[in-house]
Design a protein around this motif. Structure first.
Motif, PDB file in Angstrom:
ATOM      1  N   PHE A   4       0.953  -1.257  -0.139  1.00 35.52           N
ATOM      2  CA  PHE A   4      -0.027   0.050   0.084  1.00 35.52           C
ATOM      3  C   PHE A   4       0.943   1.369   0.073  1.00 35.52           C
ATOM      4  O   PHE A   4       0.573   2.192  -0.503  1.00 35.52           O
ATOM      5  CB  PHE A   4      -1.022  -0.073   1.125  1.00 35.52           C
ATOM      6  CG  PHE A   4      -2.349  -0.639   0.922  1.00 35.52           C
ATOM      7  CD1 PHE A   4      -3.321   0.003   0.156  1.00 35.52           C
ATOM      8  CD2 PHE A   4      -2.667  -2.066   1.358  1.00 35.52           C
ATOM      9  CE1 PHE A   4      -4.593  -0.642  -0.168  1.00 35.52           C
ATOM     10  CE2 PHE A   4      -3.703  -2.572   0.924  1.00 35.52           C
ATOM     11  CZ  PHE A   4      -4.814  -1.766   0.393  1.00 35.52           C
ATOM     12  N   THR A  24      -2.940  -6.570   1.484  1.00 35.74           N
ATOM     13  CA  THR A  24      -2.061  -6.374  -0.132  1.00 35.74           C
ATOM     14  C   THR A  24      -3.479  -5.328  -1.031  1.00 35.74           C
ATOM     15  O   THR A  24      -4.321  -5.784  -0.694  1.00 35.74           O
ATOM     16  CB  THR A  24      -1.762  -7.461  -0.730  1.00 35.74           C
ATOM     17  OG1 THR A  24      -2.664  -8.535  -0.632  1.00 35.74           O
ATOM     18  CG2 THR A  24      -0.374  -7.866  -0.343  1.00 35.74           C
ATOM     19  N   THR A  51     -14.644  -6.155  -5.675  1.00 31.16           N
ATOM     20  CA  THR A  51     -13.111  -5.980  -5.969  1.00 31.16           C
ATOM     21  C   THR A  51     -12.441  -5.000  -5.260  1.00 31.16           C
ATOM     22  O   THR A  51     -11.091  -4.983  -5.327  1.00 31.16           O
ATOM     23  CB  THR A  51     -13.121  -5.707  -7.634  1.00 31.16           C
ATOM     24  OG1 THR A  51     -13.632  -4.483  -7.954  1.00 31.16           O
ATOM     25  CG2 THR A  51     -13.544  -6.824  -8.273  1.00 31.16           C
ATOM     26  N   GLU A  90     -17.443   3.448   4.665  1.00 34.25           N
ATOM     27  CA  GLU A  90     -16.272   2.957   4.251  1.00 34.25           C
ATOM     28  C   GLU A  90     -15.249   4.329   4.204  1.00 34.25           C
ATOM     29  O   GLU A  90     -14.219   4.195   4.836  1.00 34.25           O
ATOM     30  CB  GLU A  90     -15.992   2.435   2.837  1.00 34.25           C
ATOM     31  CG  GLU A  90     -16.694   0.922   2.932  1.00 34.25           C
ATOM     32  CD  GLU A  90     -15.604  -0.156   2.885  1.00 34.25           C
ATOM     33  OE1 GLU A  90     -14.439  -0.276   2.264  1.00 34.25           O
ATOM     34  OE2 GLU A  90     -15.786  -1.294   3.524  1.00 34.25           O
TER      35      GLU A  90
HETATM   36  P1  AMP Z   1     -15.895  -3.166  -2.618  1.00 26.11           P
HETATM   37  O1  AMP Z   1     -15.702  -3.729  -3.950  1.00 26.11           O
HETATM   38  O2  AMP Z   1     -15.467  -1.587  -2.285  1.00 26.11           O
HETATM   39  O3  AMP Z   1     -17.274  -3.115  -2.307  1.00 26.11           O
HETATM   40  O4  AMP Z   1     -15.056  -3.902  -1.591  1.00 26.11           O
HETATM   41  C1  AMP Z   1     -15.423  -5.437  -1.199  1.00 26.11           C
HETATM   42  C2  AMP Z   1     -14.884  -5.606   0.173  1.00 26.11           C
HETATM   43  O5  AMP Z   1     -13.590  -6.011   0.261  1.00 26.11           O
HETATM   44  C3  AMP Z   1     -15.260  -4.577   1.434  1.00 26.11           C
HETATM   45  O6  AMP Z   1     -15.612  -5.286   2.479  1.00 26.11           O
HETATM   46  C4  AMP Z   1     -13.884  -4.108   1.702  1.00 26.11           C
HETATM   47  O7  AMP Z   1     -13.893  -3.631   3.021  1.00 26.11           O
HETATM   48  C5  AMP Z   1     -12.866  -5.246   1.220  1.00 26.11           C
HETATM   49  N1  AMP Z   1     -11.503  -4.785   0.754  1.00 26.11           N
HETATM   50  C6  AMP Z   1     -11.204  -3.558  -0.147  1.00 26.11           C
HETATM   51  N2  AMP Z   1     -10.105  -3.843  -0.360  1.00 26.11           N
HETATM   52  C7  AMP Z   1      -9.580  -4.687   0.308  1.00 26.11           C
HETATM   53  C8  AMP Z   1      -8.124  -4.946   0.606  1.00 26.11           C
HETATM   54  N3  AMP Z   1      -7.141  -4.651  -0.182  1.00 26.11           N
HETATM   55  N4  AMP Z   1      -7.783  -6.138   1.262  1.00 26.11           N
HETATM   56  C9  AMP Z   1      -8.848  -6.978   1.898  1.00 26.11           C
HETATM   57  N5  AMP Z   1     -10.161  -6.438   1.744  1.00 26.11           N
HETATM   58  C10 AMP Z   1     -10.382  -5.544   0.970  1.00 26.11           C
END
Ligand code: AMP
Length: 597
Positions: A4, A24, A51, A90
Motif C-alpha cells: 500500500f 495487499t 473487487t 467505508e
Molecule cells: P468493494 O468492492 O469496495 O465493495 O469492497 C469489497 C470488500 O472488500 C469490502 O468489504 C472491503 O472492505 C474489502 N476490501 C477492499 N479492499 C481490500 C483489500 N485490499 N484487502 C482486503 N479487503 C479489502
C-alpha cells in the motif's frame, strides 16, 4: 515497505489501511490508486462489485481533498441508498485519522432537512443517490458547482435503474474543470454515452475480463416444468443446508409470494422489493446481514447495492429480461475472493437464454438436475450427523445425566445413534420419500455433451468427509482431489461442497484409483475418507422409478399438505397433518407443506 505504501498513500491513510486489516492492494486498487494520485485525470474503471473499488477511489479522493476548506469538493453518485451508506461508512473509516474531513450521505427515504443541515456544516465529500441529489440541487440545499472530483459508482446499475436523465442533470451542475472517475462492472452503450459526453480522454483500466462475470462463480441451470419452480427452489435449499442466498424474481408480486411460501414452509426467508417501506426494507436487510434470514427473495431493483460478502448462492427463480441483469445478479456471490454458485431455474422454452448469457459472460453453464428426494435425505442425514458431532457439549446437562441414562437404559450405541438421527431425518424422509422427480426430460443430458451432470452415464458419485469447515470450496476441493489422485482438468465434476462433507463425480473407470488413493489417507493427521455414495444420483434409475409409479404428481399431492394446497386437500386430512406437524419445532418447522406455488 508494504504494497500500500508503494501506491503513494500518505501516512494517515496507511494507518487506516492497517486498522482495516487490508494487507495487499486488490487489483483495481493497484491499478487505480497510483493513476488517481499522480494525475488530474478522468478514469474509466471496469470492475465488479466486491473487487475493492470503494477503496480504489476512496483513498485517492481523501488524500486529494483540501481539508482546510469546507467547500464540497467531491461528489460520489451511487445507485442505491444501501450502497450510498456503505460507501459513506467505508470513507469514514478511511478518513479515520483525518478528523477535519466530513463525509455526508444524501439519499431518499430519510429527512431531507437533516441531510441539508449536515451538508451546510461543511461536507467536503458528498455521497448521494441520483434522485435525492437532484431534489436537493433543485431546492438549493447543496452546492456542487465547485467540486473537483465526481465519481460515478456502479454506473451501469445507475443507468439500468433509469437514472440517465438525473445523472445528466446533476453533471450539468458541476464545473467543466473537474476529474470524473467512472466505475462500472460492464460497459453497455449508455455508460459509453455518459463517458463520451462528460469525460475528457479518460484513462482506462480493466479488472478481470471486460463484461465478464466474476470467475469465482459457478453457473448452473436446472430445467423444470413451469409449475415446478417453487418445489425446485425448495429442493435446492434443502440440498444446501447452510445456504445464504439471494433469490431473484421478476416482479414484486412473485417476490412477495415466494418469500411468503418459504416462510410458511419453515425456511428463514424474507422479501425485499419496492412495495415495502424503507423501514421494512431496513429490517429485512439487517436480518439478512446477521444471517437470521438465509434466503432473501428480491427484485432486481431492490437488490441493487446489496453488499454482503459471503452469499453462497444466487438463485434465479426466473431469468431476467436483460442479460446484463444476470451479470448483476450473479455478481452478488463470489465476492471478496470467495467462490459462489449462481443457479438458474429454467423451463425448456427458456433454454436459448442460457446460451445468450454464456456468450455474454464468456463462461459455460453446468447443466444440473434437481436432486431427488432420496438424495436430499442423504445430504440432510450427513449434515445432521456432522452437526451432532460438532455440537459443543453444554456442561449443564451433566446434572440430568443420571435420569437421561435411565431413559436410555438397555439401548445400545448403534440403536441410540439411529434413534438420534431419526428424530430429524424422519421429517425429511417422510416428506421426500415418495415425491416425484422434478426434472423434465430435457434436464441433465439434454444439452448433450455437458460434463458436470451427475446423470452422465457411467459416472460415479462419491461422498468425501471434508467440506467448507475444512476450508474447501468447489474449486479448491476439485483441485485437491485432482492433484491427490493425479487426474486431468475435467476428470472431477459435479463437486458439491457442504459444511463438513462433500460430493463429487468421476467417470466409472476412475473409481478404483480414487478409492485406493483415499484408503488410509491422511491430511494433517486427519483421515480423509472417500466412499461411493449410496445414492449415486443415477438419473435413469430415479427417473424410471418415478415414472413407473404413474401419476407421480398425484403421489406428490398425497404426501404433501399445507396452506398452499388447502384447496385441493380435504379439511380432514389437513387437520391430521397439521397436528402431526405441530410436534416439530425449530428453524425449519414444517417441511411437509405444499410443494406447489
Ligand atoms: P468493494 O468492492 O469496495 O465493495 O469492497 C469489497 C470488500 O472488500 C469490502 O468489504 C472491503 O472492505 C474489502 N476490501 C477492499 N479492499 C481490500 C483489500 N485490499 N484487502 C482486503 N479487503 C479489502
Amino acid at each position: 515497505m508494504t504494497k500500500f505504501e508503494a501506491l503513494g498513500l500518505q501516512k494517515s491513510l496507511l494507518d487506516a489501511v492497517a486498522d482495516l486489516g487490508f494487507k495487499t492492494p486488490s487489483e483495481v486498487q493497484d491499478k487505480a490508486i497510483p493513476i488517481l494520485l499522480e494525475d488530474e485525470t478522468d478514469l474509466v474503471a471496469l470492475a465488479q462489485t466486491g473487487t475493492g473499488k470503494t477503496a480504489a477511489f476512496g483513498f485517492p479522493l481523501i488524500q486529494k481533498i483540501d481539508r482546510e476548506s469546507r467547500t464540497t469538493q467531491g461528489l460520489i453518485l451511487s445507485p442505491t441508498r444501501e450502497l450510498c451508506l456503505q460507501i459513506t461508512n467505508e470513507l469514514k473509516l478511511y478518513a479515520k485519522y483525518e478528523k477535519s474531513i466530513n463525509v455526508v450521505a444524501i439519499y431518499g427515504g430519510a429527512s431531507i432537512t437533516d441531510q441539508a443541515r449536515q451538508v451546510k456544516r461543511g461536507a467536503q465529500i458528498v455521497v448521494a443517490t441520483p434522485g435525492r441529489m437532484k431534489d436537493m440541487i433543485g431546492r438549493r440545499l447543496v452546492d456542487i458547482s465547485k467540486i473537483d472530483y465526481c465519481i460515478l459508482d456502479e454506473a451501469d446499475e445507475m443507468l439500468n435503474m433509469g437514472f440517465f436523465e438525473d445523472i445528466k442533470d446533476i453533471l450539468s451542475n458541476t464545473p467543466k474543470e473537474k476529474s470524473t472517475w467512472l466505475f462500472s462492472a460492464t460497459m453497455p452503450k449508455e455508460v459509453s454515452v455518459i463517458a463520451k459526453k462528460f469525460m475528457h480522454s479518460p484513462q482506462e483500466i480493466t479488472v478481470g475480463d471486460k463484461n465478464a462475470g466474476a470467475t469465482t462463480v459457478q453457473h448452473e441451470y436446472y430445467v423444470v416444468g413451469g409449475r415446478d419452480r417453487y418445489p425446485a427452489l425448495k429442493r435446492l435449499a434443502d440440498t444446501n443446508p447452510d445456504i445464504f442466498s439471494v433469490i431473484f424474481c421478476r416482479t414484486k408480486r412473485d417476490t412477495q409470494r415466494v418469500a411468503e411460501k418459504l416462510i410458511e414452509d419453515g425456511y428463514n426467508a424474507g422479501a425485499l422489493h419496492g412495495d415495502l417501506s424503507q423501514n421494512q426494507r431496513d429490517l429485512v436487510m439487517n436480518s439478512f446481514r446477521k444471517k437470521q434470514i438465509q434466503m432473501l427473495v428480491a427484485t432486481d431493483v431492490a437488490a441493487r447495492g446489496i453488499d454482503v460478502d459471503d452469499i453462497t448462492h444466487v438463485i434465479n427463480y426466473q431469468l431476467p429480461d436483460e442479460i446484463e441483469t444476470y451479470t448483476h445478479r450473479s455478481g452478488r456471490t463470489g465476492r471478496a475472493g470467495k467462490s459462489g454458485i449462481s443457479m438458474v431455474i429454467v423451463t425448456r422454452s427458456e433454454l436459448r437464454k442460457i446460451k445468450a448469457i454464456e456468450n455474454k459472460i464468456k463462461q459455460k453453464f453446468i447443466s444440473k438436475t434437481i436432486p431427488t428426494g432420496i438424495e436430499i435425505c442423504e445430504i440432510q442425514l450427513y449434515h445432521l450427523a456432522n452437526k451432532i458431532k460438532d455440537t459443543e457439549i453444554n456442561e449443564e446437562v451433566e446434572n440430568y445425566l443420571p435420569a437421561i441414562n435411565d431413559v436410555f437404559h438397555g439401548i445400545d450405541r448403534e440403536e441410540l445413534i439411529k434413534k438420534i438421527v431419526s428424530v430429524e431425518f424422519t421429517r425429511f424422509y417422510n416428506y421426500y420419500n415418495k415425491t416425484r422427480d422434478l426434472n423434465t426430460p430435457d434436464s441433465g443430458e439434454q444439452r448433450g455433451s455437458r460434463r458436470g451432470d451427475d446423470q452422465t452415464p457411467g459416472s460415479v458419485r462419491y461422498f468425501i468427509n471434508v467440506g467448507e469447515k475444512d476450508g474447501y470450496d468447489w474449486m479448491s476441493l476439485k483441485d485437491f482431489i485432482r492433484n491427490t489422485v493425479g487426474l486431468g482438468k475435467d476428470d472431477v465434476f459435479k463437486v458439491d461442497v457442504k459444511d463438513s462433507f462433500s460430493f463429487f463425480n468421476t467417470d466409472a473407470e476412475t473409481t478404483e484409483k480414487i478409492l485406493s488413493t483415499f484408503t488410509e489417507f491422511k491430511v494433517d493427521g486427519r483421515f480423509v475418507n472417500v466412499e461411493v455414495s449410496k445414492n449415486p444420483g443415477g438419473g435413469r434409475g430415479r427417473r424410471d422409478r418415478s415414472r413407473s409409479g404413474g401419476g407421480s404428481r398425484d403421489r406428490d399431492k398425497r404426501s404433501n399438505s399445507g396452506r398452499g394446497r388447502d384447496r385441493s386437500v380435504s379439511s380432514k386430512r389437513r387437520g391430521r397433518k397439521s397436528s402431526g406437524n405441530s410436534s416439530y419445532s425449530g428453524k425449519r418447522r414444517d417441511k411437509r407443506k405444499s410443494d406447489f406455488f
